[in-house]
Design a protein around this motif. Structure first.
Motif, short mmCIF file in Angstrom:
data_model
loop_
_atom_site.label_atom_id
_atom_site.label_comp_id
_atom_site.label_asym_id
_atom_site.label_seq_id
_atom_site.Cartn_x
_atom_site.Cartn_y
_atom_site.Cartn_z
N THR A 1 3.45 -7.32 -1.37
CA THR A 1 3.94 -6.50 -0.27
C THR A 1 2.82 -5.88 0.57
N LEU A 2 1.57 -6.12 0.22
CA LEU A 2 0.44 -5.63 1.02
C LEU A 2 0.14 -6.66 2.10
N GLU B 1 -4.52 2.61 -6.38
CA GLU B 1 -3.65 1.95 -7.37
C GLU B 1 -2.41 1.37 -6.69
N ASN B 2 -1.82 2.12 -5.78
CA ASN B 2 -0.62 1.64 -5.07
C ASN B 2 -0.92 0.43 -4.20
N GLN B 3 -2.11 0.39 -3.58
CA GLN B 3 -2.47 -0.77 -2.75
C GLN B 3 -2.64 -2.00 -3.64
N LYS B 4 -3.24 -1.82 -4.80
CA LYS B 4 -3.41 -2.94 -5.74
C LYS B 4 -2.04 -3.43 -6.23
N PRO C 1 -7.75 7.21 -11.16
CA PRO C 1 -6.36 7.36 -10.69
C PRO C 1 -5.97 8.78 -10.30
N ASN C 2 -6.58 9.77 -10.94
CA ASN C 2 -6.21 11.16 -10.64
C ASN C 2 -7.13 11.80 -9.60
N PRO D 1 -6.14 -7.20 -8.59
CA PRO D 1 -5.69 -7.98 -9.74
C PRO D 1 -5.09 -9.31 -9.27
N LYS D 2 -4.87 -10.19 -10.20
CA LYS D 2 -4.17 -11.43 -9.86
C LYS D 2 -2.74 -11.09 -9.48
N ARG D 3 -2.18 -11.90 -8.62
CA ARG D 3 -0.78 -11.69 -8.25
C ARG D 3 0.12 -12.09 -9.40
#
Length: 122
Positions: free
Chosen positions: A66-67, A56-59, A41-42, A83-85
């Motif tokens: 919203t992707l 992370e933001n895309q996931k 993440p960093n 991840p699962k929705r």
């Protein structure tokens, strides 16, 4: 300065360019890491792109619906594991549950709509 409200708002084209830059950086990261496209993440590129946070933001965007399908497929084809929705639990954040709220297809306008929903939810 005579600029009115929203004058500093980035254009939709700027959002696309930013996404493309991060995607290219993620591809480079994958090439340098034997196909691994899950940076910490960093993680930040030498030129300052925070691609770890970006992934992370895309996931997160996928998880909450919203992707775009096109972006999802692009990242999935690269090897990003999503991840699962998660169903949204609050009506204020779910235009599908509240038809009076329709989201704009324009990313910048949609971002503003979500911001307004958050303000109204407080």
């Amino acid at each position: 300065d005579d600029a009115g409200p929203g004058a500093n708002k980035p254009s939709p084209h700027a959002f696309e360019l930013r996404w493309d830059r991060h995607l290219a950086a993620l591809r480079s990261y994958g090439e340098e890491n034997d196909g691994d496209v899950d940076p910490p993440p960093n993680y930040m590129t030498e030129d300052g792109l925070k691609i770890g946070k970006w992934v992370e933001n895309q996931k997160y965007s996928y998880r909450y619906g919203t992707l775009t399908q096109e972006r999802y497929r692009t990242l999935k084809d690269m090897g990003v594991v999503f991840p699962k929705r998660t169903p949204v639990k609050t009506e204020a954040f779910s235009p599908a549950r509240n038809p009076s709220q329709s989201l704009s297809p324009d990313p910048a306008e949609r971002w503003e709509q979500y911001r307004q929903m958050l303000i109204a939810h407080k």
